[in-house]
Design a protein around this motif. Structure first.
Motif, PDB file in Angstrom:
ATOM      1  N   GLY A   1      -8.032  -4.254 -40.023  1.00 31.14           N
ATOM      2  CA  GLY A   1      -6.590  -4.397 -40.095  1.00 31.14           C
ATOM      3  C   GLY A   1      -6.000  -4.651 -38.714  1.00 31.14           C
ATOM      4  O   GLY A   1      -6.719  -4.972 -37.759  1.00 31.14           O
ATOM      5  N   TRP A   2      -4.700  -4.502 -38.591  1.00 32.08           N
ATOM      6  CA  TRP A   2      -4.038  -4.759 -37.312  1.00 32.08           C
ATOM      7  C   TRP A   2      -4.446  -3.709 -36.277  1.00 32.08           C
ATOM      8  O   TRP A   2      -4.672  -2.536 -36.613  1.00 32.08           O
ATOM      9  N   ASP A   3      -4.539  -4.130 -35.025  1.00 32.63           N
ATOM     10  CA  ASP A   3      -4.754  -3.200 -33.918  1.00 32.63           C
ATOM     11  C   ASP A   3      -4.122  -3.773 -32.652  1.00 32.63           C
ATOM     12  O   ASP A   3      -3.934  -4.984 -32.546  1.00 32.63           O
ATOM     13  N   PRO A   4      -3.787  -2.895 -31.673  1.00 28.77           N
ATOM     14  CA  PRO A   4      -3.126  -3.351 -30.436  1.00 28.77           C
ATOM     15  C   PRO A   4      -4.107  -3.896 -29.401  1.00 28.77           C
ATOM     16  O   PRO A   4      -3.932  -3.700 -28.196  1.00 28.77           O
ATOM     17  N   VAL A   5      -5.131  -4.589 -29.878  1.00 29.89           N
ATOM     18  CA  VAL A   5      -6.098  -5.262 -29.013  1.00 29.89           C
ATOM     19  C   VAL A   5      -6.205  -6.725 -29.426  1.00 29.89           C
ATOM     20  O   VAL A   5      -6.119  -7.634 -28.595  1.00 29.89           O
ATOM     21  N   THR A   6      -6.351  -6.948 -30.748  1.00 34.62           N
ATOM     22  CA  THR A   6      -6.483  -8.313 -31.275  1.00 34.62           C
ATOM     23  C   THR A   6      -5.466  -8.626 -32.374  1.00 34.62           C
ATOM     24  O   THR A   6      -5.561  -9.675 -33.012  1.00 34.62           O
TER      25      THR A   6
END
Length: 583
Positions: free
Chosen positions: A564-569
């Motif tokens: 899911g969404w992450d603050p890296v990709t």
């Protein structure tokens, strides 16, 4: 007693009938820094008779309506999806209230500044003033400051004020406390000299069967990107309408001869084609000084989107400050300079890619909000704005806050943190891709989390639990939104192939993919995508989820890529065929 009562009533009547005139000498602070911003040092007082242009940004009359409209026209489930506004419609929404215009004119008149020294442009007025005049108007003290890393000298103030009656009518005044200049901005790319170079298109035979060869894990070519993101074989047809632009700064010049060599090596069918350079605010076009960043951007946007027209905006504004100069100096507000230029054009590219940024905390909040709203304006007219997420993970250096507390916190990047742009992080390797460790990402301290990303971000925060607690703003706009390869890009610079890394490579790669999607839409009689964030967060299946890697920084492990969404990709890397099918 009768006469006293009558006098009192008369005075009350006059006060009600005619409000007291504003006091233009009643100043209240608008913004200030506790210390000189990091990287800068005081040199001397600014010459009192130095002349420069002071920009005053008036409160935009219906900016909330513009943003509401943007959310509707960008939501694929809304009946108004894709119904972008015209320039005239946007101008009407952002036009300041007439009372604000009158108030600013009265303030200028109070300081002896007549119409011959002002230039009005809808929600902005540019005022030609001396340093002494600006100091009186703003209750400020302008000095010359030096940026040792770039040798840049600028005139700025550590604080400025406005009359209390203008605080509700003026968003921002520049140049004042925003210290970043063209030369001190960060370009999010860097050379990788230790990587072995790829000559020619030897990968083509490996990629012809649709598989991504292992060599793409260390050296990226156009063939790698076409295969990774499923754009191979698509031929644009809407080239009379569809365009892509690259915003360039730092005296970085995209080189025509290098592009020709790049095509000879990596895309032979494009040999003989070219791009257009538009010079903004004194920007140059020195073909004897090819830039790594400029060549990276333009070689990969043209390579992915050929034969779509590409425009390189060479934005100037970084001459050295000369204390004895009596002529107007360029005031080095890079984003404002470029945005004000682009809004004066009759046509604007449907996609814009930019690979520069600053630490968010170094940008005054009022300035950041105003610039971010200008990106919303672009989205409202049908343009997708991409920014690279940065190359310092969750933050570089000691990550101390600059508000006087020196508290260590993750350092978000701006404009990457603006909720009205699409921010691109980086990946590396293939089969599968993984997050590259320098990929910028995190949460804004200025902008709240927009509703369009809540369903994606809230689960990540819930699973994060107490990790990194207190180091970031859990209520902030989260970024990046997407990602793409960010290391080992083969770029021709001064006739030689070099290897380049950074999210500066990722942003134009994603911008190229979405330019092809615009081409497909336009060819089918549909409008350009415009602001894509509500779309992509509702259609995450159009992306390749990246589930490994992290972005350390600030003495921490940073964040980790997960399902899911992450603050890296973000949501992952684009799959053109899946997105094309959904559109």
């Amino acid at each position: 007693m009768f006469w006293s009562a009558t006098l009192l009533l008369t005075v009350v009547h006059l006060c009600l009938a005619k409000p007291l005139a504003p006091r233009w000498d009643n100043l209240a602070e608008k913004h200030s820094w506790a210390d000189i911003p990091r990287g800068w040092e005081y040199l001397s007082p600014a010459p009192a008779d130095m002349v420069f242009d002071l920009r005053v940004g008036l409160k935009q009359g219906k900016i909330e309506d513009l943003i509401e409209n943007l959310m509707e026209t960008s939501d694929p489930n809304h009946e108004r999806y894709g119904k972008h506004l015209s320039q005239a419609e946007v101008d009407t929404l952002i036009a300041p209230h007439p009372e604000s215009v009158n108030a600013v004119e009265s303030w200028l008149d109070y300081h002896g500044i007549g119409a011959q020294h002002t230039n009005w442009s809808n929600d902005w007025v540019i005022v030609r003033v001396t340093v002494a005049q600006a100091e009186r108007m703003l209750g400020a003290k302008y000095n010359v400051y030096h940026h040792s890393a770039s040798s840049e000298r600028v005139v700025r103030t550590l604080s400025y004020s406005l009359p209390r009656d203008l605080h509700s009518r003026v968003d921002v005044v520049a140049p004042t406390t925003y210290f970043a200049t063209v030369r001190s901005m960060r370009a999010t790319s860097f050379l990788q000299p230790n990587l072995k170079l790829t000559e020619g298109v030897s990968q083509a035979t490996d990629i012809s069967n649709g598989r991504v060869p292992a060599s793409c894990g260390t050296k990226i070519t156009l063939e790698c990107l076409h295969t990774l993101y499923n754009t191979k074989g698509y031929v644009p047809t809407s080239t009379a309408t569809n365009k892509i632009g690259v915003a360039g700064y730092l005296d970085e010049f995209a080189n025509y001869a290098d592009l020709e060599i790049f095509f000879q090596k990596f895309r032979k069918d494009a040999v003989g084609s070219n791009f257009t350079t538009i010079q903004v605010n004194g920007g140059g076009n020195d073909q004897n000084k090819p830039g790594v960043e400029a060549n990276l951007d333009i070689q990969y946007t043209t390579g992915i989107t050929f034969p779509t027209p590409n425009i390189y905006y060479s934005t100037g504004g970084s001459p050295p400050f000369k204390p004895d100069s009596q002529t107007p100096t360029n005031t080095n507000e890079p984003y404002l300079d470029w945005l004000n230029f682009i809004f004066n054009q009759t046509t604007i590219p449907q996609v814009i890619s930019t690979s520069y940024g600053d630490d968010e905390q170094t940008v005054p909040r009022d300035y950041a909000i105003r610039v971010c709203n200008m990106f919303a304006r672009l989205g409202s007219m049908g343009t997708t704005v991409f920014f690279s997420s940065g190359d310092f993970g969750v933050g570089g250096g000691d990550c101390q806050a600059n508000d006087g507390t020196k508290q260590v916190r993750f350092q978000p990047s701006f404009p990457a943190s603006c909720p009205f742009v699409t921010t691109v992080g980086g990946t590396v390797k293939v089969n599968p891709e993984t997050a590259v460790d320098f990929s910028g990402g995190g949460f804004s301290n200025y902008f709240l989390q927009p509703p369009y990303q809540a369903k994606a971000v809230i689960p990540y925060l819930a699973n994060l639990k107490l990790k990194n607690a207190g180091l970031f703003n859990i209520a902030g706009r989260a970024y990046p939104d997407l990602a793409a390869q960010g290391a080992g890009f083969q770029v021709v610079v001064n006739k030689t192939v070099v290897s380049v890394g950074g999210t500066s490579a990722s942003a134009p790669a994603v911008a190229g993919v979405f330019t092809l999607l615009n081409d497909f839409r336009i060819a089918n009689g549909k409008p350009s995508l415009g602001f894509i964030n509500p779309l992509i967060y509702s259609r995450a299946s159009g992306f390749n989820d990246i589930v490994s890697g992290s972005n350390p920084g600030c003495g921490s492990e940073g964040f980790t890529a997960v399902e899911g969404w992450d603050p890296v990709t973000g949501l992952g890397t684009p799959d053109f065929l899946k997105l094309k099918e959904m559109l």
